[in-house]
Scaffold this active site. Structure first.
Site, mmCIF file in Angstrom:
data_model
loop_
_atom_site.group_PDB
_atom_site.id
_atom_site.type_symbol
_atom_site.label_atom_id
_atom_site.label_comp_id
_atom_site.label_asym_id
_atom_site.label_seq_id
_atom_site.Cartn_x
_atom_site.Cartn_y
_atom_site.Cartn_z
ATOM 1 C CE LYS A 9 -3.803 -2.441 2.342
ATOM 2 N NZ LYS A 9 -4.737 -2.403 3.501
ATOM 3 C CE1 TYR A 49 -9.330 -3.627 0.767
ATOM 4 C CE2 TYR A 49 -8.723 -1.351 0.322
ATOM 5 C CZ TYR A 49 -8.378 -2.623 0.732
ATOM 6 O OH TYR A 49 -7.079 -2.897 1.102
ATOM 7 C CG ASN A 112 -3.587 -2.538 7.074
ATOM 8 O OD1 ASN A 112 -3.493 -2.126 5.922
ATOM 9 N ND2 ASN A 112 -4.571 -3.311 7.456
ATOM 10 C CG HIS A 115 -4.983 -6.439 -0.542
ATOM 11 N ND1 HIS A 115 -6.206 -6.575 0.077
ATOM 12 C CD2 HIS A 115 -4.996 -7.287 -1.604
ATOM 13 C CE1 HIS A 115 -6.924 -7.456 -0.607
ATOM 14 N NE2 HIS A 115 -6.218 -7.900 -1.625
ATOM 15 C CD GLU A 126 -8.304 -9.351 -3.915
ATOM 16 O OE1 GLU A 126 -7.170 -9.779 -3.596
ATOM 17 O OE2 GLU A 126 -9.167 -9.026 -3.079
HETATM 18 P P1 IDP Z 1 -7.555 -7.131 5.365
HETATM 19 O O1 IDP Z 1 -6.762 -6.054 4.667
HETATM 20 O O2 IDP Z 1 -6.795 -7.695 6.538
HETATM 21 O O3 IDP Z 1 -8.065 -8.195 4.434
HETATM 22 P P2 IDP Z 1 -10.261 -5.997 5.410
HETATM 23 O O4 IDP Z 1 -11.281 -6.245 6.470
HETATM 24 O O5 IDP Z 1 -10.470 -6.624 4.068
HETATM 25 O O6 IDP Z 1 -8.841 -6.423 6.032
HETATM 26 O O7 IDP Z 1 -10.136 -4.425 5.269
HETATM 27 C C1 IDP Z 1 -9.458 -3.848 4.185
HETATM 28 C C2 IDP Z 1 -8.657 -2.663 4.668
HETATM 29 O O8 IDP Z 1 -9.526 -1.648 5.196
HETATM 30 C C3 IDP Z 1 -7.709 -2.971 5.819
HETATM 31 O O9 IDP Z 1 -6.496 -3.571 5.415
HETATM 32 C C4 IDP Z 1 -7.505 -1.602 6.419
HETATM 33 O O10 IDP Z 1 -6.614 -0.826 5.614
HETATM 34 C C5 IDP Z 1 -8.897 -1.019 6.294
HETATM 35 N N1 IDP Z 1 -9.707 -1.292 7.514
HETATM 36 C C6 IDP Z 1 -10.333 -2.452 7.842
HETATM 37 N N2 IDP Z 1 -10.969 -2.372 9.016
HETATM 38 C C7 IDP Z 1 -10.734 -1.118 9.471
HETATM 39 C C8 IDP Z 1 -11.148 -0.400 10.664
HETATM 40 O O11 IDP Z 1 -11.824 -0.930 11.548
HETATM 41 N N3 IDP Z 1 -10.703 0.890 10.769
HETATM 42 C C9 IDP Z 1 -9.953 1.496 9.802
HETATM 43 N N4 IDP Z 1 -9.556 0.876 8.680
HETATM 44 C C10 IDP Z 1 -9.944 -0.420 8.504
HETATM 45 MG MG MG Z 2 -9.468 -8.080 2.944
#
Ligand code: IDP
Ligand code: MG
Length: 133
Positions: A9, A49, A112, A115, A126
């Site tokens: 990212k 997303y 974070n 992905h 994807e």
């Molecule tokens: P993942 O990346 O671990 O698969 P997902 O639930 O698919 O997690 O969420 C996609 C992205 O959205 C996350 O990597 C993060 O950047 C963001 N995200 C997910 N949940 C939260 C939250 O509770 N607060 C803020 N950002 C979030």
């Molecule tokens: Mg995800």
């Protein structure tokens, strides 16, 4: 041999962490078989997303994910989908174990770093979305 879609990212690119993250992927024994840098469009993100579109933080994700280039990769290996999720660490940074990419390098749940596809179906979709393969 399984394939997954991995994306470093914008924060990983800006912080100069691409090399160290790629090193971990390669150290694990997984193979990067395709890679490209590009900047995500809002339309791509809304598709990628879609499961988060109604969340209050969706706007923050769009702003963050379009703030600079990402590195998209196809990574190959045995059980690479779950294997990559394991070395990435949990989504929420406080739940990501030390020794994982997010656990060691992230202190934000939104920003974070990485992905990774979460199932065979999403990996296939994807890879098609971002590489047309
Ligand atoms: P993942 O990346 O671990 O698969 P997902 O639930 O698919 O997690 O969420 C996609 C992205 O959205 C996350 O990597 C993060 O950047 C963001 N995200 C997910 N949940 C939260 C939250 O509770 N607060 C803020 N950002 C979030
Ligand atoms: Mg995800």
């Amino acid at each position: 041999m399984q394939k997954t879609y991995i994306m470093l990212k914008p924060d990983a690119v800006k912080r100069g962490l691409m090399g160290r993250i790629i090193g971990r992927i390669e150290d694990k024994g997984f193979k990067i078989v395709n890679a490209k840098m590009f900047t995500l469009t809002v339309a791509q993100l809304e598709e990628h997303y879609a499961h988060l579109k109604d969340k209050p933080f969706f706007k923050d994700i769009v702003e963050y994910m379009t703030s600079g280039p990402v590195l998209g990769m196809i990574v190959e290996g045995d059980d690479v989908i779950l294997g990559m999720r394991k070395i990435m660490g949990a989504t929420k940074w406080l739940e990501a174990d030390a020794g994982t990419i997010r656990g060691d390098f992230a202190c934000s749940t939104t920003q974070n770093l990485i992905h990774g596809s979460d199932s065979e179906e999403t990996a296939e979709a994807e890879i098609k979305r971002f590489f047309g393969e």
